[in-house]
Design a protein around this motif. Structure first.
Motif, PDB file in Angstrom:
ATOM      1  N   ALA A  31       0.831  -1.208   0.000  1.00 42.12           N
ATOM      2  CA  ALA A  31       0.000   0.000   0.000  1.00 42.12           C
ATOM      3  C   ALA A  31       0.865   1.258   0.000  1.00 42.12           C
ATOM      4  CB  ALA A  31      -0.920  -0.014   1.215  1.00 42.12           C
ATOM      5  N   SER A  32       1.978   1.209   0.731  1.00 40.33           N
ATOM      6  CA  SER A  32       2.861   2.375   0.768  1.00 40.33           C
ATOM      7  C   SER A  32       3.487   2.633  -0.599  1.00 40.33           C
ATOM      8  CB  SER A  32       3.947   2.173   1.826  1.00 40.33           C
ATOM      9  OG  SER A  32       4.801   1.094   1.467  1.00 40.33           O
ATOM     10  N   LEU A  33       3.778   1.572  -1.359  1.00 36.62           N
ATOM     11  CA  LEU A  33       4.356   1.747  -2.690  1.00 36.62           C
ATOM     12  C   LEU A  33       3.368   2.419  -3.637  1.00 36.62           C
ATOM     13  CD1 LEU A  33       6.191  -1.689  -3.206  1.00 36.62           C
ATOM     14  CD2 LEU A  33       7.194   0.510  -2.553  1.00 36.62           C
ATOM     15  N   TYR A  34       2.064   2.156  -3.453  1.00 36.36           N
ATOM     16  CA  TYR A  34       1.031   2.747  -4.291  1.00 36.36           C
ATOM     17  C   TYR A  34       0.463   4.026  -3.678  1.00 36.36           C
ATOM     18  CZ  TYR A  34       0.530  -0.941  -7.813  1.00 36.36           C
ATOM     19  OH  TYR A  34       0.734  -1.787  -8.864  1.00 36.36           O
ATOM     20  N   ALA A  35       1.104   4.463  -2.583  1.00 35.64           N
ATOM     21  CA  ALA A  35       0.655   5.683  -1.893  1.00 35.64           C
ATOM     22  C   ALA A  35      -0.793   5.564  -1.429  1.00 35.64           C
ATOM     23  CB  ALA A  35       0.841   6.905  -2.791  1.00 35.64           C
ATOM     24  N   LEU A  36      -1.142   4.361  -0.996  1.00 39.11           N
ATOM     25  CA  LEU A  36      -2.489   4.106  -0.485  1.00 39.11           C
ATOM     26  C   LEU A  36      -2.456   4.019   1.042  1.00 39.11           C
ATOM     27  CD1 LEU A  36      -3.593   1.375  -3.043  1.00 39.11           C
ATOM     28  CD2 LEU A  36      -4.286   3.782  -3.031  1.00 39.11           C
ATOM     29  N   LYS A  37      -3.508   4.464   1.666  1.00 43.68           N
ATOM     30  CA  LYS A  37      -3.613   4.404   3.115  1.00 43.68           C
ATOM     31  C   LYS A  37      -4.812   3.541   3.499  1.00 43.68           C
ATOM     32  CE  LYS A  37      -3.892   7.264   7.276  1.00 43.68           C
ATOM     33  NZ  LYS A  37      -4.005   8.647   7.820  1.00 43.68           N
ATOM     34  N   ILE A  38      -4.542   2.513   4.299  1.00 42.99           N
ATOM     35  CA  ILE A  38      -5.631   1.623   4.732  1.00 42.99           C
ATOM     36  C   ILE A  38      -6.628   2.426   5.545  1.00 42.99           C
ATOM     37  CG2 ILE A  38      -6.221  -0.520   5.917  1.00 42.99           C
ATOM     38  CD1 ILE A  38      -4.401  -0.879   3.497  1.00 42.99           C
ATOM     39  N   THR A  39      -7.905   2.341   5.172  1.00 43.56           N
ATOM     40  CA  THR A  39      -8.933   3.155   5.816  1.00 43.56           C
ATOM     41  C   THR A  39      -9.083   2.816   7.291  1.00 43.56           C
ATOM     42  OG1 THR A  39     -11.256   3.848   5.695  1.00 43.56           O
ATOM     43  CG2 THR A  39     -10.782   1.534   5.258  1.00 43.56           C
ATOM     44  N   THR A  40      -9.499   3.807   8.052  1.00 45.03           N
ATOM     45  CA  THR A  40      -9.749   3.627   9.490  1.00 45.03           C
ATOM     46  C   THR A  40     -11.219   3.860   9.824  1.00 45.03           C
ATOM     47  OG1 THR A  40      -9.182   5.958   9.905  1.00 45.03           O
ATOM     48  CG2 THR A  40      -7.406   4.325  10.098  1.00 45.03           C
ATOM     49  N   GLN A  41     -12.039   4.067   8.811  1.00 48.00           N
ATOM     50  CA  GLN A  41     -13.451   4.344   9.038  1.00 48.00           C
ATOM     51  C   GLN A  41     -14.250   3.045   9.198  1.00 48.00           C
ATOM     52  OE1 GLN A  41     -14.736   6.741   5.759  1.00 48.00           O
ATOM     53  NE2 GLN A  41     -13.409   8.482   6.292  1.00 48.00           N
ATOM     54  N   GLU A  42     -15.346   3.127   9.933  1.00 46.01           N
ATOM     55  CA  GLU A  42     -16.302   2.024  10.100  1.00 46.01           C
ATOM     56  C   GLU A  42     -15.609   0.726  10.514  1.00 46.01           C
ATOM     57  OE1 GLU A  42     -18.797   1.515   6.734  1.00 46.01           O
ATOM     58  OE2 GLU A  42     -19.205   3.638   6.520  1.00 46.01           O
ATOM     59  N   GLY A  43     -14.855   0.802  11.591  1.00 42.69           N
ATOM     60  CA  GLY A  43     -14.235  -0.399  12.136  1.00 42.69           C
ATOM     61  C   GLY A  43     -12.877  -0.710  11.558  1.00 42.69           C
ATOM     62  N   GLY A  44     -12.375   0.125  10.649  1.00 44.88           N
ATOM     63  CA  GLY A  44     -11.038  -0.083  10.114  1.00 44.88           C
ATOM     64  C   GLY A  44     -11.030  -0.879   8.831  1.00 44.88           C
ATOM     65  N   GLY A  45      -9.892  -0.801   8.133  1.00 44.02           N
ATOM     66  CA  GLY A  45      -9.782  -1.453   6.842  1.00 44.02           C
ATOM     67  C   GLY A  45      -8.997  -2.744   6.855  1.00 44.02           C
ATOM     68  N   ILE A  72      -6.674  -4.939  -1.165  1.00 43.76           N
ATOM     69  CA  ILE A  72      -5.327  -5.470  -1.323  1.00 43.76           C
ATOM     70  C   ILE A  72      -5.256  -6.837  -0.642  1.00 43.76           C
ATOM     71  CG2 ILE A  72      -2.867  -5.089  -0.916  1.00 43.76           C
ATOM     72  CD1 ILE A  72      -3.432  -2.129  -0.620  1.00 43.76           C
ATOM     73  N   VAL A  73      -4.708  -7.826  -1.326  1.00 43.78           N
ATOM     74  CA  VAL A  73      -4.478  -9.154  -0.751  1.00 43.78           C
ATOM     75  C   VAL A  73      -3.033  -9.549  -1.026  1.00 43.78           C
ATOM     76  CG1 VAL A  73      -6.880  -9.904  -0.988  1.00 43.78           C
ATOM     77  CG2 VAL A  73      -5.259 -10.323  -2.838  1.00 43.78           C
ATOM     78  N   ALA A  74      -2.494 -10.433  -0.178  1.00 39.31           N
ATOM     79  CA  ALA A  74      -1.096 -10.832  -0.313  1.00 39.31           C
ATOM     80  C   ALA A  74      -0.872 -11.745  -1.510  1.00 39.31           C
ATOM     81  CB  ALA A  74      -0.614 -11.504   0.965  1.00 39.31           C
ATOM     82  N   GLU A  75      -1.865 -12.618  -1.806  1.00 36.49           N
ATOM     83  CA  GLU A  75      -1.711 -13.581  -2.902  1.00 36.49           C
ATOM     84  C   GLU A  75      -3.094 -14.002  -3.390  1.00 36.49           C
ATOM     85  OE1 GLU A  75      -0.989 -17.652  -0.515  1.00 36.49           O
ATOM     86  OE2 GLU A  75       0.529 -16.107  -0.147  1.00 36.49           O
ATOM     87  N   PRO A  76      -3.210 -14.533  -4.602  1.00 37.33           N
ATOM     88  CA  PRO A  76      -4.531 -14.894  -5.145  1.00 37.33           C
ATOM     89  C   PRO A  76      -5.277 -15.913  -4.285  1.00 37.33           C
ATOM     90  CG  PRO A  76      -2.880 -14.866  -6.885  1.00 37.33           C
ATOM     91  CD  PRO A  76      -2.134 -14.720  -5.598  1.00 37.33           C
ATOM     92  N   GLY A  77      -4.542 -16.858  -3.659  1.00 37.40           N
ATOM     93  CA  GLY A  77      -5.196 -17.890  -2.860  1.00 37.40           C
ATOM     94  C   GLY A  77      -6.017 -17.350  -1.713  1.00 37.40           C
TER      95      GLY A  77
END
Length: 279
Positions: A31-45, A72-77
């Protein structure tokens, strides 16, 4: 404003906690590489399942997602344990206008490419599922045959033991004893005849068994030919009969009457002098 969620689900049953942490760390770095921030709204992301078979939190996530959101997921599985589940999950997300990023693929999932890659595997998945189902049926049939054989084998053993006066079920499961050993009138008459031939009362015959059988127990055995003590009682009568026959054979010619005969003579009123002469 578009939101970003990190979804984690263990792909193995062992070490689930460690795997979740590894997936979350990978998502955080990506997420940091894509300049994305995991949301903190409605119980968190940070959304995580407890086991590989769990999908509850994903369904909750689907109710939160809006068009242009990112998952975002770590792997397709993580999105599917099988090719069909993976394709169905990604299709749902993209149909909702959600962007799906996979760390191990270093980018966004392209649905047409995924479909072209996964579709040939669907036939293999179907064949494996069919084979698994057939194997399960074979195992169930084998277990049913094994249970049937065991049941018939146990019945044959119990029947053989019962024919010899041994009621094994009455020792293991007294409540079922009546179902295995029905009344055996021939055995009952045989027991009665042996006792009468020995000139014993029911109390005296019961005393041959240790611990002693009550008069009621002896009476039931001689009337029904069944019961937990049937084998012991019959054995005791047989041993007593053999004991007396052996004593008879051991008496030498001219040695006089046996104690049993003397007792019988006394009951018959034979004079003592006559008995002395017989010695």
């Amino acid at each position: 404003m578009a939101a970003t969620y990190a979804y984690s689900r263990p792909t193995e049953h062992l070490g689930a906690t460690v795997e979740i942490r590894r997936q979350q760390e990978a998502c955080r770095h990506f997420a940091s590489l894509y300049a994305l921030k995991i949301t903190t709204q409605e119980g968190g992301g940070w959304i995580e399942e407890q086991s590989p078979l769990d999908r509850h939190r994903f369904e909750v996530l689907m109710t939160k997602l809006q068009p242009n959101d990112t998952v975002i997921v770590a792997e397709p599985g993580v999105l599917g344990a099988s090719p069909s589940e993976l394709l169905a999950t990604v299709s749902r997300l993209i149909a909702s206008g959600v962007r799906v990023l996979v760390v191990s693929l270093a980018g966004e999932i392209n649905l047409p490419v995924l479909r072209a890659y996964v579709t040939p595997m669907l036939k293999l998945e179907t064949a494996l599922a069919k084979e698994k189902s057939e194997r399960v049926q074979d195992v169930e049939k084998f277990q049913a045959d094994l249970d049937d054989f065991q049941s018939r084998y146990e019945k044959s053993i119990l029947s053989a033991l019962s024919a010899r006066g041994i009621n094994l079920v009455s020792l293991l499961r007294p409540e079922d004893a009546g179902e295995v050993a029905p009344k055996d009138i021939a055995t009952a008459q045989s027991l009665l005849k042996m006792r009468v031939d020995l000139d014993l009362t029911q109390e005296e015959a019961g005393a041959l068994v240790a611990p002693n059988l009550s008069k009621a127990t002896v009476s039931r055995l001689e009337n029904e030919g069944r019961g937990a003590k049937l084998g012991e009682y019959r054995t005791a009568l047989i041993l007593e009969t053999h004991k007396r026959k052996k004593a008879e054979k051991a008496k030498l010619p001219g040695s006089g009457p046996t104690p049993m005969e003397l007792e019988a003579y006394q009951r018959a009123g034979i004079p003592t002098a006559t008995m002395e002469a017989m010695k």
